[in-house]
Design a protein around this motif. Structure first.
Motif, PDB file in Angstrom:
ATOM      1  N   MET A 188       0.824  -1.213   0.000  1.00  0.00           N
ATOM      2  CA  MET A 188       0.000   0.000   0.000  1.00  0.00           C
ATOM      3  C   MET A 188       0.857   1.263   0.000  1.00  0.00           C
ATOM      4  O   MET A 188       0.482   2.270  -0.614  1.00  0.00           O
ATOM      5  N   ASN A 189       2.000   1.244   0.694  1.00  0.00           N
ATOM      6  CA  ASN A 189       2.828   2.451   0.774  1.00  0.00           C
ATOM      7  C   ASN A 189       3.357   2.885  -0.591  1.00  0.00           C
ATOM      8  O   ASN A 189       3.159   4.034  -0.994  1.00  0.00           O
ATOM      9  N   PRO A 190       4.036   1.982  -1.361  1.00  0.00           N
ATOM     10  CA  PRO A 190       4.442   2.419  -2.705  1.00  0.00           C
ATOM     11  C   PRO A 190       3.255   2.711  -3.621  1.00  0.00           C
ATOM     12  O   PRO A 190       3.330   3.619  -4.454  1.00  0.00           O
ATOM     13  N   LEU A 191       2.144   1.951  -3.502  1.00  0.00           N
ATOM     14  CA  LEU A 191       0.967   2.244  -4.324  1.00  0.00           C
ATOM     15  C   LEU A 191       0.436   3.648  -4.026  1.00  0.00           C
ATOM     16  O   LEU A 191       0.093   4.409  -4.946  1.00  0.00           O
ATOM     17  N   ASN A 192       0.378   3.997  -2.735  1.00  0.00           N
ATOM     18  CA  ASN A 192      -0.055   5.347  -2.363  1.00  0.00           C
ATOM     19  C   ASN A 192       0.900   6.399  -2.919  1.00  0.00           C
ATOM     20  O   ASN A 192       0.484   7.480  -3.343  1.00  0.00           O
ATOM     21  N   GLY A 193       2.215   6.058  -2.907  1.00  0.00           N
ATOM     22  CA  GLY A 193       3.211   6.982  -3.455  1.00  0.00           C
ATOM     23  C   GLY A 193       3.011   7.206  -4.941  1.00  0.00           C
ATOM     24  O   GLY A 193       3.081   8.344  -5.432  1.00  0.00           O
ATOM     25  N   GLU A 242      -0.024   9.317  -5.546  1.00  0.00           N
ATOM     26  CA  GLU A 242       0.234  10.725  -5.205  1.00  0.00           C
ATOM     27  C   GLU A 242       1.013  11.425  -6.326  1.00  0.00           C
ATOM     28  O   GLU A 242       0.730  12.580  -6.664  1.00  0.00           O
ATOM     29  N   VAL A 243       2.004  10.701  -6.927  1.00  0.00           N
ATOM     30  CA  VAL A 243       2.777  11.286  -8.039  1.00  0.00           C
ATOM     31  C   VAL A 243       1.855  11.588  -9.215  1.00  0.00           C
ATOM     32  O   VAL A 243       1.918  12.672  -9.815  1.00  0.00           O
ATOM     33  N   TYR A 244       0.988  10.613  -9.560  1.00  0.00           N
ATOM     34  CA  TYR A 244       0.057  10.844 -10.672  1.00  0.00           C
ATOM     35  C   TYR A 244      -0.873  12.028 -10.368  1.00  0.00           C
ATOM     36  O   TYR A 244      -1.194  12.836 -11.243  1.00  0.00           O
ATOM     37  N   TYR A 245      -1.304  12.145  -9.109  1.00  0.00           N
ATOM     38  CA  TYR A 245      -2.180  13.253  -8.705  1.00  0.00           C
ATOM     39  C   TYR A 245      -1.463  14.595  -8.869  1.00  0.00           C
ATOM     40  O   TYR A 245      -2.017  15.550  -9.418  1.00  0.00           O
ATOM     41  N   LYS A 246      -0.195  14.625  -8.419  1.00  0.00           N
ATOM     42  CA  LYS A 246       0.572  15.877  -8.480  1.00  0.00           C
ATOM     43  C   LYS A 246       0.888  16.271  -9.922  1.00  0.00           C
ATOM     44  O   LYS A 246       1.086  17.452 -10.216  1.00  0.00           O
ATOM     45  N   THR A 247       0.965  15.274 -10.819  1.00  0.00           N
ATOM     46  CA  THR A 247       1.292  15.574 -12.223  1.00  0.00           C
ATOM     47  C   THR A 247       0.039  15.684 -13.096  1.00  0.00           C
ATOM     48  O   THR A 247       0.137  15.717 -14.327  1.00  0.00           O
ATOM     49  N   VAL A 252      -4.781   6.791   1.791  1.00  0.00           N
ATOM     50  CA  VAL A 252      -5.287   6.666   0.419  1.00  0.00           C
ATOM     51  C   VAL A 252      -6.722   7.176   0.313  1.00  0.00           C
ATOM     52  O   VAL A 252      -7.122   7.727  -0.719  1.00  0.00           O
ATOM     53  N   VAL A 253      -7.520   7.023   1.367  1.00  0.00           N
ATOM     54  CA  VAL A 253      -8.893   7.548   1.363  1.00  0.00           C
ATOM     55  C   VAL A 253      -8.871   9.080   1.280  1.00  0.00           C
ATOM     56  O   VAL A 253      -9.662   9.692   0.549  1.00  0.00           O
ATOM     57  N   SER A 254      -7.949   9.700   2.008  1.00  0.00           N
ATOM     58  CA  SER A 254      -7.797  11.165   1.958  1.00  0.00           C
ATOM     59  C   SER A 254      -7.408  11.612   0.546  1.00  0.00           C
ATOM     60  O   SER A 254      -7.933  12.604   0.021  1.00  0.00           O
ATOM     61  N   LEU A 255      -6.484  10.832  -0.089  1.00  0.00           N
ATOM     62  CA  LEU A 255      -6.053  11.160  -1.451  1.00  0.00           C
ATOM     63  C   LEU A 255      -7.214  11.005  -2.441  1.00  0.00           C
ATOM     64  O   LEU A 255      -7.398  11.837  -3.335  1.00  0.00           O
ATOM     65  N   LEU A 256      -8.017   9.950  -2.281  1.00  0.00           N
ATOM     66  CA  LEU A 256      -9.172   9.737  -3.170  1.00  0.00           C
ATOM     67  C   LEU A 256     -10.191  10.871  -3.050  1.00  0.00           C
ATOM     68  O   LEU A 256     -10.801  11.284  -4.045  1.00  0.00           O
TER      69      LEU A 256
END
Length: 663
Positions: free
Chosen positions: A279-284, A287-292, A321-325
């Motif tokens: 989950m940690n690398p998946l969340n990472g 997050e990269v895709y979100y920032k780009t 990940v819920v916060s990111l979604l």
């Protein structure tokens, strides 16, 4: 991005002698051999050495030898053995995530007063500290580590002092106290430590400098980890370092490098088969895709991570990940979904806070229960002592007067009880024998007489020349089937009768059990083909066991025949095994008709339970009785699992060495 779950905690690295050579397979084999010729303190100390080997290698073996050591040490009143065995069990609890159990096991021991505070007591403090630290109760963990360090220091156990320092520093990192963590790690003699210690300190130094925002030093330490090998602990270090490098490059806005290391982290965690930590690398990555601005890709990865979090209940990472979604859906204009995930994020925050409080309450309850039991024990002992003083003089004189009378009465009563028990046992044996005799006569009368009657009928038809060719073609296959069943039945009857009359002498040898499996599959191959059943051997490698080869040959034949009987077209029979240090478990699994739950208890007993096969093949239940008899005579055990309508699996174990010598 959280890093709580990634800090390395070490336990039981090194041996009781700071200058000892590392254990190898030959060392442990030599120690295992010594066990057979030792007893008393000598045996206890050998068990302690064996435990040192198994700590980071095999939890089941560690628990097995620790239990053996505690039982022996209790009888010898050997404090070091009791402490070493319990420390090992606590570390097993720690490895399995049973942190409360580890603390409850350790509290009665760490709160005792000892004449000497030695190596094994320090190990106990270290093990309990690990459990506290993993529950997030870092301050309690630090207290136990400091106590362990205090005892290890005068013993010059440098490897252990390094381990304590590593774990102590790790907890300071978890508390966000990076300056204290840096001081602890800087004072360690890392170069003299084990490879496991060197790789974990590299990771932890990376965390410290990342926390101090010295990204260049953090990057160098994380990159150094990739110079190590591919042991489990080194692969874990690479997985964690890759994730943190992804985090680091995300902070530097070098998103391409960040994605490279997040994906590398995913690969390493896949090797470790640790789904929760992916989950940690998946969340990472999300997050990269979100920032780009790649919102669809970010959502796809985040939803994948969410599914893993729901499955594994990894609440901290699930919350991230819920916060990111919620942010992704908001950015996409899907405000309904964004609102739903915001609510879920708030609920998870509450759950995390409640979990933390519950953990603290459970540990406090464990400590309170221990203190209460100690107080009750002291009170009971005080009352007993007072009562003993009052009645001691009266009891002494009465005891002397009554001694002869009691002795005579007791002896007479005991002899009578023994005679009654013996008579009762003989009656039960007689009833069981009579039941078996009646059942065997029934089998002989029915299962043996029927094929003979069929043969007689066929011969009569031939003699009278009234059966045409078509009629004979119909009768002969049925007759052949009956005689196959009769042949197997006769073989089982003779072998079982021989074993009951103690005429079956066990001659154990070392042999490859897979060779027997292949031979019996070949023997039954035409019957498998006839019913269109596929047979799979999962492990084709040589598997040596120590048992009577002829007996095990008959067991395998019976179990394969049983699977064949209850399978039909397109079904599958699978043979697989699992190796443990002292024994191997073999399994014969089929996808046939299965066994009703209320009938499973009748197998392996003198009830002779059996039903007809998928093509009306007859049976007696005698084969499974024989399997149980032969497996147990060879020091193993046999059991069955079945899901009615889905299939059945028979498991049996066999020792890899002479079980009589081991016992």
């Amino acid at each position: 991005m959280g890093f709580r779950i990634f800090i390395f905690i070490l336990f039981f690295t090194g041996t009781t002698n700071s200058i000892a050579e590392p254990f190898t397979v030959s060392n442990i084999d030599s120690l295992d051999t010594q066990l057979k010729s030792q007893n008393g303190l000598e045996l206890a100390n050998t068990l302690i050495e064996i435990l040192e080997y198994y700590q980071n290698i095999n939890v089941d073996s560690s628990v097995f030898y620790a239990t053996k050591l505690i039982t022996l040490s209790d009888s010898l009143k050997y404090t070091d053995g009791i402490l070493a065995g319990n420390a090992s069990l606590i570390n097993a609890d720690f490895t399995k995530g049973a942190y409360y159990s580890g603390i409850e096991r350790g509290l009665p021991l760490v709160n005792q007063n000892y004449e000497e505070e030695g190596y094994h007591l320090a190990n106990l403090f270290l093990a309990v500290g690990n459990c506290y630290g993993s529950l997030g109760l870092y301050r309690s963990g630090i207290e136990y580590y400091l106590r362990a360090r205090e005892i290890f220091a005068p013993l010059n156990s440098f490897e252990k002092l390094n381990t304590v320092a590593n774990n102590l520093g790790a907890l300071y990192i978890r508390l966000g106290n990076f300056e204290s963590a840096l001081e602890v790690f800087s004072n360690m003699n890392i170069a003299a430590g084990s490879k496991a210690l060197r790789v974990t300190t590299k990771v932890n130094f990376g965390f410290i400098y990342f926390g101090l925002n010295d990204l260049e030093k953090a990057e160098n330490y994380f990159l150094d980890v990739f110079d190590f090998g591919d042991d489990a602990i080194e692969v874990r270090a690479k997985a964690i370092s890759s994730f943190k490098l992804g985090d680091l490059y995300t902070q530097k806005k070098d998103y391409q490098q960040a994605l490279t290391y997040f994906n590398r982290s995913l690969d390493y965690f896949s090797i470790l088969e640790n789904e929760a930590q992916t989950m940690n690398p998946l969340n990472g990555i999300a997050e990269v895709y979100y920032k780009t601005g790649k919102l669809d890709q970010a959502k796809e990865i985040a939803l994948q991570s969410e599914r893993i979090g729901e499955k594994t209940q990894t609440l901290s990472e699930l919350n991230s990940v819920v916060s990111l979604l919620a942010d992704i859906y908001k950015e996409q204009g899907d405000y309904k979904k964004a609102f739903e995930y915001s609510i879920k994020n708030r609920a998870l925050n509450d759950s995390l806070n409640i979990n933390q409080r519950n953990q603290e309450i459970q540990v406090k309850e464990a400590e309170y229960n221990f203190e209460r039991k100690e107080e009750e024990l002291r009170r009971e002992q005080s009352v007993k002592l007072k009562n003993q003083r009052i009645v001691l003089s009266g009891v002494t004189s009465f005891f002397l007067i009554s001694l002869v009378f009691i002795f005579v009465f007791y002896s007479s009563k005991k002899n009578k009880e023994k005679a009654n028990l013996r008579l009762e046992s003989l009656n039960k044996d007689l009833e069981e024998t009579n039941k078996i005799k009646n059942q065997l006569f029934s089998i002989i009368a029915h299962d043996l007489r029927n094929p003979l009657s069929s043969l007689y009928g066929l011969v009569t038809l031939l003699e009278m020349k009234v059966a045409d060719k078509k009629e004979l073609e119909r009768l002969i296959p049925e007759l052949v089937s009956q005689f196959k069943h009769t042949s197997t039945l006769l073989n089982n009857l003779l072998n079982w009768s021989k074993s009951q009359m103690q005429g079956y002498k066990i001659v154990p040898t070392k042999f490859d059990v897979n060779e027997l499996v292949r031979t019996n599959i070949e023997l039954l191959s035409h019957r498998f083909k006839e019913k269109e059943i596929s047979v799979v051997i999962k492990d084709e490698n040589s598997l040596s066991v120590f048992a009577d080869k002829n007996m095990i040959d008959l067991v395998i034949l019976n179990l394969l025949s049983n699977a064949l009987k209850y399978c039909d077209k397109k079904d599958e029979v699978t043979i697989y095994s699992e190796s443990k240090p002292d024994f191997i478990t073999f399994s014969v699994k089929d996808t046939g008709t299965g066994i009703p739950e209320n009938k499973i208890g009748l197998l392996f007993t003198s009830s002779f339970y059996s039903t007809n096969g998928t093509r009306n093949e007859a049976g007696t239940g005698l084969g499974l009785m024989l399997c149980k008899e032969f497996i147990e005579k060879n020091g193993g055990k046999i059991w069955v699992e079945s899901d009615f309508g889905q299939g059945t699996t028979f498991h049996f174990t066999l020792p890899v060495t002479d079980y009589k010598l081991d016992s």
